[in-house]
Design a protein around this motif. Structure first.
Motif, mmCIF file in Angstrom:
data_model
loop_
_atom_site.group_PDB
_atom_site.id
_atom_site.type_symbol
_atom_site.label_atom_id
_atom_site.label_comp_id
_atom_site.label_asym_id
_atom_site.label_seq_id
_atom_site.Cartn_x
_atom_site.Cartn_y
_atom_site.Cartn_z
ATOM 1 N N THR A 1 0.844 -1.190 0.000
ATOM 2 C CA THR A 1 0.000 0.000 0.000
ATOM 3 C C THR A 1 0.882 1.243 0.000
ATOM 4 N N HIS A 52 2.007 -2.894 4.626
ATOM 5 C CA HIS A 52 1.227 -1.675 4.834
ATOM 6 C C HIS A 52 2.167 -0.484 4.956
ATOM 7 N N ALA A 87 -5.038 -0.156 7.174
ATOM 8 C CA ALA A 87 -4.348 -1.423 7.439
ATOM 9 C C ALA A 87 -5.260 -2.415 8.136
ATOM 10 N N ASP A 94 -6.169 -5.953 6.390
ATOM 11 C CA ASP A 94 -5.806 -7.173 7.106
ATOM 12 C C ASP A 94 -7.028 -8.076 7.285
ATOM 13 N N HIS A 103 3.802 -3.977 8.971
ATOM 14 C CA HIS A 103 3.201 -2.660 9.140
ATOM 15 C C HIS A 103 4.315 -1.622 9.261
ATOM 16 N N SER A 120 -0.332 -4.074 15.635
ATOM 17 C CA SER A 120 0.547 -5.053 14.994
ATOM 18 C C SER A 120 1.023 -6.099 16.000
#
Length: 267
Positions: A22, A90, A121, A125, A142, A170
């Motif tokens: 991303t 991410h 994110a 996910d 992340h 995370s």
């Protein structure tokens, strides 16, 4: 300019691995896409704005991950084009908030920073990790920020808070997914020489009525300096991503790696 890397890239290390990045068209995201594709990965970059021409190799999905509809677009396109994702990175993030401290941050600005730096994110996910669990393997990275530990009160309070939430999320995710074969780690960069970083410098200069050089020095001072004397290059962040996504890091899980030139002054 960054120094040419003195290492060899194995062109088959990520062969047949499907990677989604991303924020993958600029800065560190673009460098990550190029690095993993050079190692054989099938890459899918996501961003709100399409790169010019053939500036970025691999697949591209134009979508706004700050919205549930944008996430749905990405998931649908990924399934149609590559069938799923093995490595989810991410990198999306940033700040458009003005300088001026806490009082200048409206509810909408707070929501915008959280949507950009955390909720995109979380939503992606939720959509893509279940298939990793079914296969019993996968990697999630992340990209957080050292500002979760060293927030700049003048301009990035909401950004820093959102990145702190991303790091905590995370870690929690790693506890759940480790036993299911999916590795989760995060990376906390310091100042990276990107167009977004330069845009922040310009906003701070405009707010304070100074030039960009003074604003840039102000950021350095607020961070406490960078011992190596410079920001990181996007390619250096991409190299750390490549290591953590690879089988070379097979037992690294639930950790956060800092890449900041020594900016964070504590252990």
């Amino acid at each position: 300019m960054p120094v040419n890397a003195p290492f060899h890239i194995d062109p088959r290390e990520f062969a047949d691995q499907r990677v989604l990045v991303t924020g993958g068209t600029k800065g560190a995201g673009q460098a990550i896409v190029r690095r993993l594709r050079a190692a054989g990965a099938v890459t899918v970059a996501v961003a709100r704005t399409a790169p010019p021409g053939d500036a970025l190799p691999g697949h591209f999905v134009q979508a706004d991950l700050c919205t549930p509809e944008g996430v749905e677009t990405v998931v649908r396109t990924v399934l149609d084009t590559v069938g799923g994702i093995d490595i989810l990175i991410h990198n999306l993030g940033g700040s458009s908030a003005p300088g001026g401290g806490f009082a200048s941050l409206t509810d909408q600005l707070w929501q915008d920073e959280l949507s950009l730096n955390l909720l995109g994110a979380v939503r992606l996910d939720r959509a893509l990790i279940p298939a990793m669990i079914e296969r019993g393997r996968g990697v999630v990275l992340h990209i957080s920020s050292i500002q979760r530990r060293l927030p700049l009160h003048d301009s990035t309070i909401a950004y820093a808070a959102a990145k702190a939430a991303l790091s905590t999320y995370s870690k929690a995710l790693s506890k759940e997914l480790g036993p299911k074969g999916v590795r989760v780690n995060s990376i906390a960069p310091g100042w990276i020489r990107t167009t977004a970083a330069e845009a922040l410098v310009k906003r701070m200069a405009e707010h304070s009525g100074t030039d960009e050089g003074a604003a840039r020095q102000g950021i350095m001072d607020a961070l406490g300096g960078i011992p190596i004397g410079r920001p990181s290059w996007p390619e250096e962040v991409a190299e750390l991503v490549a290591f953590l996504a690879s089988e070379r890091a097979a037992s690294i899980h639930g950790s956060e790696y800092t890449i900041d030139g020594g900016t964070v002054p504590t252990v």
